[in-house]
Scaffold this motif. Structure first.
Motif, PDB file in Angstrom:
ATOM      1  N   LYS A 141       0.825  -1.218   0.000  1.00 41.17           N
ATOM      2  CA  LYS A 141       0.000   0.000   0.000  1.00 41.17           C
ATOM      3  C   LYS A 141       0.850   1.255   0.000  1.00 41.17           C
ATOM      4  O   LYS A 141       0.520   2.236  -0.654  1.00 41.17           O
ATOM      5  CB  LYS A 141      -0.885   0.009   1.254  1.00 41.17           C
ATOM      6  CG  LYS A 141      -2.295  -0.431   1.008  1.00 41.17           C
ATOM      7  CD  LYS A 141      -3.137  -0.118   2.233  1.00 41.17           C
ATOM      8  CE  LYS A 141      -4.547  -0.630   1.986  1.00 41.17           C
ATOM      9  NZ  LYS A 141      -5.332  -0.788   3.169  1.00 41.17           N
ATOM     10  N   ASP A 142       1.948   1.231   0.784  1.00 40.07           N
ATOM     11  CA  ASP A 142       2.772   2.442   0.873  1.00 40.07           C
ATOM     12  C   ASP A 142       3.433   2.755  -0.462  1.00 40.07           C
ATOM     13  O   ASP A 142       3.626   3.916  -0.815  1.00 40.07           O
ATOM     14  CB  ASP A 142       3.819   2.305   1.985  1.00 40.07           C
ATOM     15  CG  ASP A 142       4.835   1.226   1.697  1.00 40.07           C
ATOM     16  OD1 ASP A 142       4.439   0.127   1.246  1.00 40.07           O
ATOM     17  OD2 ASP A 142       6.037   1.454   1.899  1.00 40.07           O
ATOM     18  N   ARG A 143       3.757   1.709  -1.228  1.00 39.26           N
ATOM     19  CA  ARG A 143       4.331   1.935  -2.565  1.00 39.26           C
ATOM     20  C   ARG A 143       3.291   2.585  -3.473  1.00 39.26           C
ATOM     21  O   ARG A 143       3.579   3.489  -4.233  1.00 39.26           O
ATOM     22  CB  ARG A 143       4.809   0.615  -3.198  1.00 39.26           C
ATOM     23  CG  ARG A 143       5.901  -0.113  -2.463  1.00 39.26           C
ATOM     24  CD  ARG A 143       7.222   0.627  -2.488  1.00 39.26           C
ATOM     25  NE  ARG A 143       7.252   1.666  -1.466  1.00 39.26           N
ATOM     26  CZ  ARG A 143       7.978   2.766  -1.518  1.00 39.26           C
ATOM     27  NH1 ARG A 143       8.733   3.018  -2.546  1.00 39.26           N
ATOM     28  NH2 ARG A 143       7.961   3.649  -0.552  1.00 39.26           N
ATOM     29  N   ARG A 144       2.050   2.071  -3.376  1.00 41.11           N
ATOM     30  CA  ARG A 144       1.008   2.643  -4.223  1.00 41.11           C
ATOM     31  C   ARG A 144       0.781   4.114  -3.882  1.00 41.11           C
ATOM     32  O   ARG A 144       0.640   4.949  -4.771  1.00 41.11           O
ATOM     33  CB  ARG A 144      -0.297   1.860  -4.099  1.00 41.11           C
ATOM     34  CG  ARG A 144      -1.347   2.417  -5.048  1.00 41.11           C
ATOM     35  CD  ARG A 144      -2.629   1.667  -5.009  1.00 41.11           C
ATOM     36  NE  ARG A 144      -3.264   1.698  -3.698  1.00 41.11           N
ATOM     37  CZ  ARG A 144      -4.497   1.294  -3.459  1.00 41.11           C
ATOM     38  NH1 ARG A 144      -5.214   0.802  -4.446  1.00 41.11           N
ATOM     39  NH2 ARG A 144      -5.008   1.330  -2.256  1.00 41.11           N
ATOM     40  N   SER A 145       0.770   4.419  -2.562  1.00 38.91           N
ATOM     41  CA  SER A 145       0.566   5.822  -2.157  1.00 38.91           C
ATOM     42  C   SER A 145       1.706   6.700  -2.663  1.00 38.91           C
ATOM     43  O   SER A 145       1.483   7.805  -3.169  1.00 38.91           O
ATOM     44  CB  SER A 145       0.505   5.946  -0.641  1.00 38.91           C
ATOM     45  OG  SER A 145      -0.467   5.104  -0.148  1.00 38.91           O
ATOM     46  N   ALA A 146       2.940   6.202  -2.514  1.00 47.19           N
ATOM     47  CA  ALA A 146       4.095   6.986  -2.975  1.00 47.19           C
ATOM     48  C   ALA A 146       4.015   7.200  -4.482  1.00 47.19           C
ATOM     49  O   ALA A 146       4.239   8.312  -4.983  1.00 47.19           O
ATOM     50  CB  ALA A 146       5.395   6.271  -2.614  1.00 47.19           C
ATOM     51  N   ALA A 147       3.660   6.134  -5.202  1.00 46.80           N
ATOM     52  CA  ALA A 147       3.583   6.247  -6.661  1.00 46.80           C
ATOM     53  C   ALA A 147       2.473   7.203  -7.070  1.00 46.80           C
ATOM     54  O   ALA A 147       2.654   8.031  -7.968  1.00 46.80           O
ATOM     55  CB  ALA A 147       3.350   4.865  -7.273  1.00 46.80           C
ATOM     56  N   ARG A 148       1.329   7.108  -6.393  1.00 44.72           N
ATOM     57  CA  ARG A 148       0.224   8.013  -6.728  1.00 44.72           C
ATOM     58  C   ARG A 148       0.661   9.466  -6.533  1.00 44.72           C
ATOM     59  O   ARG A 148       0.413  10.331  -7.362  1.00 44.72           O
ATOM     60  CB  ARG A 148      -1.004   7.707  -5.863  1.00 44.72           C
ATOM     61  CG  ARG A 148      -2.237   8.504  -6.270  1.00 44.72           C
ATOM     62  CD  ARG A 148      -3.416   8.243  -5.354  1.00 44.72           C
ATOM     63  NE  ARG A 148      -3.852   6.856  -5.319  1.00 44.72           N
ATOM     64  CZ  ARG A 148      -4.505   6.243  -6.315  1.00 44.72           C
ATOM     65  NH1 ARG A 148      -4.785   6.905  -7.421  1.00 44.72           N
ATOM     66  NH2 ARG A 148      -4.869   4.989  -6.207  1.00 44.72           N
ATOM     67  N   HIS A 149       1.343   9.698  -5.415  1.00 43.89           N
ATOM     68  CA  HIS A 149       1.830  11.051  -5.125  1.00 43.89           C
ATOM     69  C   HIS A 149       2.792  11.514  -6.231  1.00 43.89           C
ATOM     70  O   HIS A 149       2.641  12.613  -6.779  1.00 43.89           O
ATOM     71  CB  HIS A 149       2.515  11.040  -3.756  1.00 43.89           C
ATOM     72  CG  HIS A 149       3.197  12.311  -3.414  1.00 43.89           C
ATOM     73  ND1 HIS A 149       2.509  13.443  -3.050  1.00 43.89           N
ATOM     74  CD2 HIS A 149       4.513  12.662  -3.415  1.00 43.89           C
ATOM     75  CE1 HIS A 149       3.367  14.429  -2.829  1.00 43.89           C
ATOM     76  NE2 HIS A 149       4.578  13.980  -3.045  1.00 43.89           N
TER      77      HIS A 149
END
Ligand SMILES: C[S@@+](CC[C@H](N)C(=O)[O-])C[C@H]1O[C@@H](n2cnc3c(N)ncnc32)[C@H](O)[C@@H]1O
Length: 219
Positions: A114-122
């Motif tokens: 999840k944290d990777r997805r959030s970082a990528a979205r950002h």
């Protein structure tokens, strides 16, 4: 005069995306990575911090690889790209920039964290490219099961595995029916079973392990 490299990872890149907004985000991703690598080297144990302490730091593809992907996507007029795995979104950024410059398209990008997805979205939002990316969360063997149409290019870059079957090979087999004739598939980690498969003349792939010179695409 002594030459001082500010960022060893970005040094020597060509900055071919020609978009300051994207360049700024990539600069940050690679600077964070450089800082995390420097911190790890300086730590008394010599060991990196736990992955979940690393913030936006992702194990991203090298800038030269990203530029190569950009040029490939431009050259084949790619509209649909599969990206396994997302990490901080560097691969998705290079491919989404190419789709945008091609006129349209989607990068389908999957990671299990999840944290990777959030970082990528950002990062993708900051780069102005989020509308070109479909971020999927979970096991790639589930998330990549359904693809919206023929795939022009796939980049397979999970953690390298020596055992078989590797995730890279399993993902390749999963998406194989969705790859259009002439589609390009790049694998970063050279998993042994993957290499055996794509070199097997009966697999339906023509494969070369790359190591060569200057490439340009007519813009
Ligand atoms: C080398 S990084 C990918 C870098 C990415 N191509 C980029 O350029 O930003 C490896 C990624 O694989 C992901 N990963 C590893 N094992 C996975 C698994 N079993 N399922 C999904 N993702 C996985 C990790 O979360 C990590 O983000």
């Amino acid at each position: 005069m002594a030459r001082r490299l500010i960022n060893h990872i970005l040094a020597g890149t060509s900055h071919i995306l020609r978009d300051p907004r994207i360049e700024l985000v990539l600069e940050r991703i690679y600077s964070d990575a450089q800082r995390a690598a420097d911190d790890a080297r300086a730590a008394p144990s010599g060991l990196p911090r736990a992955a979940d302490e690393l913030g936006d730091f992702g194990y991203s593809l090298r800038p030269g690889q990203g530029e190569f992907l950009y040029l490939m996507c431009r050259s084949i007029g790619a509209r649909r790209v599969v990206d396994f795995s997302t990490s901080a979104g560097a691969t998705a950024i290079y491919c989404a920039a190419a789709l945008r410059d091609n006129g349209a398209g989607t990068v389908i990008s999957s990671d299990h964290r999840k944290d990777r997805r959030s970082a990528a979205r950002h990062n993708l939002t900051e780069a102005g490219l989020i509308d070109y990316v479909d971020l999927r969360l979970g096991n790639p063997l589930d998330t990549l099961r359904s693809l919206p149409g023929p795939v022009d290019l796939a980049y397979l870059d999970g953690w390298p595995e020596l055992g078989a079957p590797s995730l890279a090979l399993s993902v390749l087999e999963l998406i194989r029916p969705g790859l259009r004739p002439g589609a390009l598939v790049l694998n970063d980690s050279h998993e042994p079973d993957y290499l055996d498969h794509v070199r097997d003349p009966t697999s339906g792939f023509r494969t070369s392990v790359l190591d060569f010179g200057v490439l340009s695409v007519v813009a």
